[in-house]
Design an enzyme around this catalytic site. Sequence first.
Site, PDB file in Angstrom:
ATOM      1  N   ASP A 117       0.792  -1.194  -0.096  1.00 51.70           N
ATOM      2  CA  ASP A 117       0.027  -0.178   0.165  1.00 51.70           C
ATOM      3  C   ASP A 117       1.034   1.300   0.153  1.00 51.70           C
ATOM      4  O   ASP A 117       2.029   1.091   0.245  1.00 51.70           O
ATOM      5  CB  ASP A 117      -0.715  -0.045   1.236  1.00 51.70           C
ATOM      6  CG  ASP A 117      -1.834   1.017   1.463  1.00 51.70           C
ATOM      7  OD1 ASP A 117      -2.263   1.559   0.329  1.00 51.70           O
ATOM      8  OD2 ASP A 117      -1.861   1.798   2.420  1.00 51.70           O
ATOM      9  N   SER A 118       0.383   2.304  -0.324  1.00 52.68           N
ATOM     10  CA  SER A 118       1.316   3.648  -0.191  1.00 52.68           C
ATOM     11  C   SER A 118       1.516   3.784   1.320  1.00 52.68           C
ATOM     12  O   SER A 118       2.402   4.673   1.472  1.00 52.68           O
ATOM     13  CB  SER A 118       0.270   4.820  -0.668  1.00 52.68           C
ATOM     14  OG  SER A 118      -0.998   4.769  -0.095  1.00 52.68           O
ATOM     15  N   TYR A 160      -0.559   8.697  -2.414  1.00 52.78           N
ATOM     16  CA  TYR A 160      -0.700   8.523  -3.877  1.00 52.78           C
ATOM     17  C   TYR A 160      -1.758   9.186  -4.418  1.00 52.78           C
ATOM     18  O   TYR A 160      -2.000   9.503  -5.545  1.00 52.78           O
ATOM     19  CB  TYR A 160      -0.770   6.951  -4.231  1.00 52.78           C
ATOM     20  CG  TYR A 160       0.501   6.156  -3.997  1.00 52.78           C
ATOM     21  CD1 TYR A 160       1.601   6.345  -3.547  1.00 52.78           C
ATOM     22  CD2 TYR A 160       0.379   4.873  -4.704  1.00 52.78           C
ATOM     23  CE1 TYR A 160       2.860   5.773  -3.247  1.00 52.78           C
ATOM     24  CE2 TYR A 160       1.649   3.946  -4.410  1.00 52.78           C
ATOM     25  CZ  TYR A 160       2.877   4.424  -3.743  1.00 52.78           C
ATOM     26  OH  TYR A 160       4.008   3.697  -3.423  1.00 52.78           O
ATOM     27  N   GLY A 161      -2.732   9.168  -3.647  1.00 56.36           N
ATOM     28  CA  GLY A 161      -4.123   9.646  -3.945  1.00 56.36           C
ATOM     29  C   GLY A 161      -4.479  10.838  -4.667  1.00 56.36           C
ATOM     30  O   GLY A 161      -5.295  11.192  -5.408  1.00 56.36           O
ATOM     31  N   CYS A 212      -3.939  -1.089  -2.427  1.00 56.54           N
ATOM     32  CA  CYS A 212      -4.037   0.372  -2.297  1.00 56.54           C
ATOM     33  C   CYS A 212      -4.957   0.675  -3.470  1.00 56.54           C
ATOM     34  O   CYS A 212      -4.745   0.430  -4.657  1.00 56.54           O
ATOM     35  CB  CYS A 212      -2.852   0.969  -2.691  1.00 56.54           C
ATOM     36  SG  CYS A 212      -2.807   2.823  -2.859  1.00 56.54           S
ATOM     37  N   ASN A 213      -6.192   1.353  -3.059  1.00 59.93           N
ATOM     38  CA  ASN A 213      -7.229   1.499  -4.168  1.00 59.93           C
ATOM     39  C   ASN A 213      -6.570   2.486  -5.456  1.00 59.93           C
ATOM     40  O   ASN A 213      -6.847   2.251  -6.646  1.00 59.93           O
ATOM     41  CB  ASN A 213      -8.471   2.310  -3.743  1.00 59.93           C
ATOM     42  CG  ASN A 213      -9.263   1.172  -2.708  1.00 59.93           C
ATOM     43  OD1 ASN A 213     -10.250   0.913  -3.343  1.00 59.93           O
ATOM     44  ND2 ASN A 213      -8.953   1.136  -1.705  1.00 59.93           N
ATOM     45  N   GLU A 245      -4.003   8.953   9.482  1.00 58.34           N
ATOM     46  CA  GLU A 245      -2.441   8.836   9.576  1.00 58.34           C
ATOM     47  C   GLU A 245      -2.299   9.415  10.993  1.00 58.34           C
ATOM     48  O   GLU A 245      -1.322   9.113  11.402  1.00 58.34           O
ATOM     49  CB  GLU A 245      -1.710   9.628   8.454  1.00 58.34           C
ATOM     50  CG  GLU A 245      -1.755   9.026   7.118  1.00 58.34           C
ATOM     51  CD  GLU A 245      -0.896   7.632   6.882  1.00 58.34           C
ATOM     52  OE1 GLU A 245       0.057   7.651   7.410  1.00 58.34           O
ATOM     53  OE2 GLU A 245      -1.300   6.777   6.230  1.00 58.34           O
ATOM     54  N   CYS A 253     -10.869   3.279  -0.249  1.00 58.88           N
ATOM     55  CA  CYS A 253      -9.660   3.674   0.114  1.00 58.88           C
ATOM     56  C   CYS A 253      -9.148   2.679   1.368  1.00 58.88           C
ATOM     57  O   CYS A 253      -9.913   2.560   2.161  1.00 58.88           O
ATOM     58  CB  CYS A 253      -9.591   5.149   0.369  1.00 58.88           C
ATOM     59  SG  CYS A 253      -8.015   5.759   1.155  1.00 58.88           S
ATOM     60  N   THR A 254      -8.050   2.408   1.331  1.00 60.17           N
ATOM     61  CA  THR A 254      -7.510   1.785   2.422  1.00 60.17           C
ATOM     62  C   THR A 254      -7.531   2.084   3.758  1.00 60.17           C
ATOM     63  O   THR A 254      -7.865   1.395   4.593  1.00 60.17           O
ATOM     64  CB  THR A 254      -6.044   1.091   2.279  1.00 60.17           C
ATOM     65  OG1 THR A 254      -5.379   2.604   1.872  1.00 60.17           O
ATOM     66  CG2 THR A 254      -5.611   0.176   1.099  1.00 60.17           C
ATOM     67  N   HIS A 255      -7.574   3.317   4.071  1.00 58.28           N
ATOM     68  CA  HIS A 255      -7.661   4.105   5.087  1.00 58.28           C
ATOM     69  C   HIS A 255      -9.092   4.436   5.888  1.00 58.28           C
ATOM     70  O   HIS A 255      -9.293   4.409   7.014  1.00 58.28           O
ATOM     71  CB  HIS A 255      -6.897   5.540   5.101  1.00 58.28           C
ATOM     72  CG  HIS A 255      -5.537   5.574   4.887  1.00 58.28           C
ATOM     73  ND1 HIS A 255      -4.869   4.937   3.754  1.00 58.28           N
ATOM     74  CD2 HIS A 255      -4.470   6.199   5.748  1.00 58.28           C
ATOM     75  CE1 HIS A 255      -3.506   5.244   3.976  1.00 58.28           C
ATOM     76  NE2 HIS A 255      -3.415   6.228   4.932  1.00 58.28           N
TER      77      HIS A 255
HETATM   78  N1  DGL Z   1      -3.849   3.779   0.023  1.00 58.15           N
HETATM   79  C1  DGL Z   1      -4.530   4.726  -0.611  1.00 58.15           C
HETATM   80  C2  DGL Z   1      -5.819   4.070  -1.262  1.00 58.15           C
HETATM   81  O1  DGL Z   1      -6.209   3.254  -0.794  1.00 58.15           O
HETATM   82  C3  DGL Z   1      -4.699   5.795   0.224  1.00 58.15           C
HETATM   83  C4  DGL Z   1      -3.859   6.758   0.781  1.00 58.15           C
HETATM   84  C5  DGL Z   1      -2.923   7.666  -0.320  1.00 58.15           C
HETATM   85  O2  DGL Z   1      -3.426   8.694  -1.179  1.00 58.15           O
HETATM   86  O3  DGL Z   1      -1.969   7.268  -0.823  1.00 58.15           O
HETATM   87  O4  DGL Z   1      -6.180   4.875  -2.257  1.00 58.15           O
END
Ligand code: DGL
Length: 282
Positions: free
Chosen positions: A12-13, A44-45, A75-76, A152, A184-186
Amino acid sequence: MAYLDSPIGVFDSGIGGLTVLKGLIEHLPSERWIYLGDTARLPYGNKSSETIRNYTLKNLKFLTQFKCKAFVIACNSASTQFNDPFFEEVPVFNVIDPGIKAALSLGLDKRIGILGTKATIQSQVYTKKLQAAHYTGEIFSQACPLFVPLVEEGLFEDPITDLVISKYLSEMKKVKIESLILGCTHYPLLKKSILDFFANNFAASDQDPYQINLINSAFYLSDMIKKKNLVKNHHSQKTQNLPIEIMTTDDYRNVKDLTLKILQGHATCFETVDIESHNSSS
Ligand code: DGL
């Protein structure tokens, strides 16, 4: 040829993908797991498709050294940029397809909300895949860029988080969505606050409390991996109880506490890694 004892590499990011890993461990308890959180380059998003794809390829390349039998892009935002079923002959699973399966299992004509990062929502990947699967219900999408920093910071339940939830989700509440994809994973870490927002003060005159279905893709993701004959039968094979290897690209000490909180009791070992120098030397 993959060996069943080989690990499954998840990336994941950041540490949000641990919510995906936790679901995987519950459904596939006999597996060995390696987790990479690209914390140095998070988020990443908010980045361009090209940058996200570039990071995704680098992460997969880095994970190949561990002889993984499968990769999970947890990570989506990264999943929107990598559609191939394989990377260097290793099967790759994303988090979007199981999310779609889980959503479809609730019916084809619902009012569904989709939340994600800017990159995920702009890609329209969830909407396109739902429509390709003959989903005929209404779809409401919303980018929620402020959710990731709140998570975070560990502000899972906080008045500031409630304010931001209200900003992003009021429209969906107004149109009375029935189910919600946390794309989104978060976001699963905000689950309680999100459910409370929908349940509270909807309309005093309403007889029934308003409840939405939060789509949970963990079962479907595990099932997809199982169907490719990539996992051991945990009824007949002993759980290895090996610690989960957590690697981060920024100093792991910055995310250690949150990691332990999310994985709740699973044994873990930590390492800070340098993807760039590894990839250039391999
Ligand atoms: N892991 C990212 C996702 O699931 C969210 C965090 C990011 O923006 O990197 O899209």
